[in-house]
Write a protein that holds these residues in place. Structure first.
Motif, PDB file in Angstrom:
ATOM      1  N   LEU A  51       0.829  -1.205   0.000  1.00  0.00           N
ATOM      2  CA  LEU A  51       0.000   0.000   0.000  1.00  0.00           C
ATOM      3  C   LEU A  51       0.862   1.252   0.000  1.00  0.00           C
ATOM      4  O   LEU A  51       0.592   2.210  -0.749  1.00  0.00           O
ATOM      5  CB  LEU A  51      -0.929   0.004   1.220  1.00  0.00           C
ATOM      6  N   LEU A  52       1.912   1.263   0.799  1.00  0.00           N
ATOM      7  CA  LEU A  52       2.807   2.421   0.837  1.00  0.00           C
ATOM      8  C   LEU A  52       3.570   2.562  -0.474  1.00  0.00           C
ATOM      9  O   LEU A  52       3.797   3.679  -0.955  1.00  0.00           O
ATOM     10  CB  LEU A  52       3.791   2.293   2.005  1.00  0.00           C
ATOM     11  N   PHE A  53       3.970   1.450  -1.043  1.00  0.00           N
ATOM     12  CA  PHE A  53       4.693   1.487  -2.317  1.00  0.00           C
ATOM     13  C   PHE A  53       3.800   2.081  -3.417  1.00  0.00           C
ATOM     14  O   PHE A  53       4.230   2.955  -4.173  1.00  0.00           O
ATOM     15  CB  PHE A  53       5.137   0.076  -2.707  1.00  0.00           C
ATOM     16  N   VAL A  54       2.566   1.614  -3.471  1.00  0.00           N
ATOM     17  CA  VAL A  54       1.626   2.127  -4.468  1.00  0.00           C
ATOM     18  C   VAL A  54       1.279   3.583  -4.174  1.00  0.00           C
ATOM     19  O   VAL A  54       1.088   4.387  -5.092  1.00  0.00           O
ATOM     20  CB  VAL A  54       0.353   1.256  -4.509  1.00  0.00           C
ATOM     21  N   ALA A  55       1.212   3.944  -2.885  1.00  0.00           N
ATOM     22  CA  ALA A  55       0.954   5.336  -2.516  1.00  0.00           C
ATOM     23  C   ALA A  55       2.059   6.239  -3.046  1.00  0.00           C
ATOM     24  O   ALA A  55       1.811   7.395  -3.410  1.00  0.00           O
ATOM     25  CB  ALA A  55       0.849   5.463  -1.003  1.00  0.00           C
ATOM     26  N   MET A 176       9.427   2.692   1.673  1.00  0.00           N
ATOM     27  CA  MET A 176       8.375   2.193   0.786  1.00  0.00           C
ATOM     28  C   MET A 176       7.805   3.296  -0.091  1.00  0.00           C
ATOM     29  O   MET A 176       7.606   3.117  -1.307  1.00  0.00           O
ATOM     30  CB  MET A 176       7.256   1.548   1.622  1.00  0.00           C
ATOM     31  N   LEU A 177       7.539   4.441   0.503  1.00  0.00           N
ATOM     32  CA  LEU A 177       6.926   5.558  -0.218  1.00  0.00           C
ATOM     33  C   LEU A 177       7.844   6.094  -1.309  1.00  0.00           C
ATOM     34  O   LEU A 177       7.447   6.252  -2.468  1.00  0.00           O
ATOM     35  CB  LEU A 177       6.576   6.666   0.780  1.00  0.00           C
ATOM     36  N   PHE A 178       9.093   6.350  -0.936  1.00  0.00           N
ATOM     37  CA  PHE A 178      10.046   6.921  -1.888  1.00  0.00           C
ATOM     38  C   PHE A 178      10.438   5.900  -2.950  1.00  0.00           C
ATOM     39  O   PHE A 178      10.700   6.269  -4.099  1.00  0.00           O
ATOM     40  CB  PHE A 178      11.277   7.439  -1.154  1.00  0.00           C
ATOM     41  N   ALA A 179      10.487   4.618  -2.582  1.00  0.00           N
ATOM     42  CA  ALA A 179      10.818   3.578  -3.556  1.00  0.00           C
ATOM     43  C   ALA A 179       9.765   3.526  -4.651  1.00  0.00           C
ATOM     44  O   ALA A 179      10.085   3.455  -5.843  1.00  0.00           O
ATOM     45  CB  ALA A 179      10.931   2.219  -2.868  1.00  0.00           C
ATOM     46  N   GLY A 180       8.500   3.557  -4.244  1.00  0.00           N
ATOM     47  CA  GLY A 180       7.424   3.538  -5.228  1.00  0.00           C
ATOM     48  C   GLY A 180       7.446   4.751  -6.136  1.00  0.00           C
ATOM     49  O   GLY A 180       7.306   4.635  -7.357  1.00  0.00           O
ATOM     50  N   HIS A 181       7.639   5.923  -5.550  1.00  0.00           N
ATOM     51  CA  HIS A 181       7.616   7.168  -6.322  1.00  0.00           C
ATOM     52  C   HIS A 181       8.768   7.239  -7.327  1.00  0.00           C
ATOM     53  O   HIS A 181       8.546   7.491  -8.522  1.00  0.00           O
ATOM     54  CB  HIS A 181       7.693   8.364  -5.384  1.00  0.00           C
TER      55      HIS A 181
END
Length: 230
Positions: A51-55, A176-181
């Motif tokens: 969820l954080l990755f997709v966010a 997770m957040l920065f990796a996804g972005h």
């Protein structure tokens, strides 16, 4: 009539799909899921990592629910702060719950949502890693739900718990957040916009689940084989 339409369009499997929360609840549902996964022991099945990755992929859309900034870095910073606060609050509730009623959980009747082995695994993990378990547990599904409860059960010092709680939560959300972005940004740049991660979320989510759940599954299989040999 409307209720029947909504129910027919919903399937329980959607609760395991991170894009479902983002598309139907946006930022506020995202914050609740992060809180529930670490603050409510029945939230262990929620898709925290993915969820954080997709966010991170949808960071601009989600952050704009508060205020349009026009800056990807401000968007990420806003999400980092809000999601971290939700995670910190969730762990704090789990810790408080562990201090108050945690010991009695070992005598609870098992059901589909609660297994005593989850507590035992979290306890063993905590014994092995000490205070750092609060940090490490953030990156391991199921364990991160029960680690703060176990910390409360063993009466971990509050100041020590708060320190590890903040460090672990910020590190988890940031990674997770920065990796996804930035993975989304890098792939779009590399493919000149022809390949969008948003069109392949199922594969991405499956990969994240395998990576984050792999150590837990290996440990469970190893313990099972070890027990059968004795």
């Amino acid at each position: 009539m409307l209720q029947n339409i909504l129910l027919s369009a919903f399937h329980w499997s959607q609760l395991l799909q991170p894009q479902f929360y983002i598309e139907h609840g946006g930022l506020w549902l995202l914050l609740f899921v992060v809180f529930a996964e670490t603050g409510l022991f029945i939230g262990f099945f929620l898709p925290g990592d993915s969820l954080l990755f997709v966010a991170g992929i949808y960071s601009a859309n989600i952050a704009n629910e508060i205020v349009p900034t026009g800056s990807e870095y401000i968007d990420l910073l806003v999400l980092l702060i809000l999601i971290s606060l939700a995670g910190i609050a969730g762990n704090s509730v789990g810790y408080w719950f562990g201090r108050k009623v945690g010991p009695s959980m070992y005598s609870w009747k098992e059901n589909m949502l609660f297994k005593r082995r989850y507590l035992r695994e979290a306890h063993d993990f905590y014994d092995k890693h000490g205070g750092g378990a609060i940090v490490v547990a953030r990156f391991i599904p199921i364990v991160r739900t029960f680690a703060p409860i176990v910390a409360g059960i063993v009466q971990m010092e509050k100041k020590k718990f708060i320190f590890y709680n903040v460090i672990g939560c910020v590190a988890w959300v940031f990674s997770m957040l920065f990796a996804g972005h930035f993975l989304q940004k890098w792939i779009l740049s590399l493919s000149h916009g022809s390949f969008d991660l948003r069109d392949h979320l199922e594969i991405i989510v499956l990969g994240i689940v395998l990576v984050t759940s792999g150590p837990v599954m290996v440990k469970l299989l190893f313990n099972k084989k070890k027990n059968t040999t004795h």
